[in-house]
Design an enzyme around this catalytic site. Structure first.
Site, PDB file in Angstrom:
ATOM      1  N   ASP A 158      -9.666  11.597   9.339  1.00 36.81           N
ATOM      2  CA  ASP A 158      -9.379  11.108   7.991  1.00 36.81           C
ATOM      3  C   ASP A 158     -10.033   9.744   7.785  1.00 36.81           C
ATOM      4  OD1 ASP A 158      -8.392  11.437   5.442  1.00 36.81           O
ATOM      5  OD2 ASP A 158      -6.386  10.665   5.916  1.00 36.81           O
ATOM      6  N   VAL A 160       3.724   1.149   2.659  1.00 36.05           N
ATOM      7  CA  VAL A 160       3.516   0.054   3.601  1.00 36.05           C
ATOM      8  C   VAL A 160       3.985  -1.247   2.950  1.00 36.05           C
ATOM      9  CG1 VAL A 160       1.856  -1.209   5.011  1.00 36.05           C
ATOM     10  CG2 VAL A 160       1.526   1.246   4.598  1.00 36.05           C
ATOM     11  N   GLY A 190       3.571   7.843   3.079  1.00 31.78           N
ATOM     12  CA  GLY A 190       4.626   6.862   2.928  1.00 31.78           C
ATOM     13  C   GLY A 190       4.117   5.550   2.361  1.00 31.78           C
ATOM     14  N   GLY A 208       0.824  -1.206   0.000  1.00 27.34           N
ATOM     15  CA  GLY A 208       0.000   0.000   0.000  1.00 27.34           C
ATOM     16  C   GLY A 208       0.853   1.249   0.000  1.00 27.34           C
TER      17      GLY A 208
END
Length: 381
Positions: free
Chosen positions: A213, A100, A98, A93
């Site tokens: 979020d 993953v 950033g 991901g």
């Protein structure tokens, strides 16, 4: 009218005293790089001195309440080994802060998710602080579990339990050709679990935490499709005392932000309720919050849905075609009622997330009739 179905929430209303007794792929967040982000973590942590000392984070968490300190502080070398030097083939991901990777910790024989934050820009540092300190202070079955972290030099890395079924977005909005769509009751169970995560942040955490979020890519699914809220980089401490909101510059993802927050920067837990309503509409309809491939009048999910709420004959149009009609019609009506209440323009008219959880507990129950039909279908096949 959809209003007729809204009674499901009014009959489930819970008092605040009762509430207290109840114990990453392509969706990128857009943010303003401002000093306000520092308020997402307890005071006393500073970034001005350069590299963050690893142990300071755990000690700071302990000084700010009943902290659940991350189990481990990792070195960069350990996490590089766990991810085969951050091998691109292990990338699972990528978000706004950033990448993953899927990793393996040899000493515990554990499969983990390793989130390497972008080293460019101060926002990566802020997300790192917010995630470590927030997840050190809270713990719930519907929140992702932080195993540990690394703060070697300029590296900012977080280590979580690996979620075998990826994100809700993977199963709802980015459905691979070989992947079966989620059935109605699994969708309702996921919605309920995600709402329970928000309920914990709003009503149990003290002070309350506003997630800020909430979206499909930030809802991860374990091997049993139990949802876990992830990505706490934008989480913010909610209002306390006489305050009814906190003021902040707008942060979040386009299409999910509550209108009053987008306009004024005034943030409340009801802002999260609005975002939940948008995601719940995605769960029901299989449509994205913002979809540029749709005709102009259908690009914005909320704008598309609101006129349809006024005509009961059009309710079934709002159900995901991939369900192929396999859902309880009454359940669809009630689910749409919940979504409609959550996305109301006025924050004060939206329900508490605790009320939403109660409604979803009913919607997630598989009826005897549905269970019988499912059994017959399996027997026939």
């Amino acid at each position: 009218m959809i209003l007729e179905e809204m009674s499901i929430l009014s009959c489930c209303r819970i008092s605040k005293s009762e509430i207290k007794k109840k114990s990453l792929k392509n969706s990128k967040s857009w943010v303003y790089d401002d000093a306000d982000a520092y308020s997402t973590v307890p005071r006393g942590v500073s970034l001005s001195s350069g590299a963050i000392k690893q142990r300071i984070l755990a000690e700071e968490a302990l000084r700010n309440g009943n902290a659940r300190v991350p189990a481990e502080v990792f070195t960069f070398r350990e996490l590089a080994t766990a991810t085969e030097n951050f091998n691109s083939e292990l990338l699972v991901g990528e978000g706004g802060f950033g990448r993953v990777y899927k990793g393996h910790l040899n000493k515990t024989n554990q499969v983990v998710a390793v989130k390497q934050l972008d080293r460019n820009g101060v926002q990566g540092n802020r997300e790192f602080l917010a995630e470590v300190l927030t997840l050190s202070l809270v713990h719930h079955p519907n929140l992702v579990n932080l195993i540990g972290y690394c703060a070697d030099g300029r590296q900012r890395i977080l280590v979580y339990d690996f979620m075998h079924n990826g994100s809700l977005e993977d199963h709802l909005l980015d459905l691979a050709p070989n992947r079966k769509p989620l059935d109605w009751y699994t969708r309702m169970q996921i919605a309920k679990g995600a709402a329970q995560g928000l309920e914990y942040l709003h009503d149990t955490a003290n002070p309350p935490i506003i997630f800020r979020d909430f979206k499909a890519s930030n809802i991860l699914l374990d091997e049993n499709f139990i949802p876990k809220l992830s990505d706490f980089g934008l989480a913010k401490l909610g209002p306390t005392g006489e305050q009814d909101h906190v003021s902040t510059r707008v942060m979040g993802t386009y299409g999910y932000c509550a209108p009053e927050y987008a306009k004024t920067g005034q943030l409340t837990t009801k802002s999260d309720v609005y975002s939940f309503g948008v995601v719940f509409l995605e769960i029901i309809s299989g449509r994205r919050a913002i979809d540029g491939t749709k005709p102009p009048e259908e690009e914005n999910l909320v704008d598309w849905a609101k006129p349809l709420f006024k005509d009961r004959r059009k309710f079934t149009v709002m159900a995901d075609p991939l369900l192929e009609g396999n859902y309880p019609v009454k359940g669809l009506y009630q689910a749409l009622a919940v979504a409609a209440m959550c996305i109301q323009d006025e924050a004060g008219t939206r329900p508490l997330i605790a009320d939403v959880v109660t409604a979803l507990e009913y919607l997630a129950i598989r009826t005897d009739e549905a269970a019988s039909a499912a059994a017959e279908m399996v027997e026939f096949e």
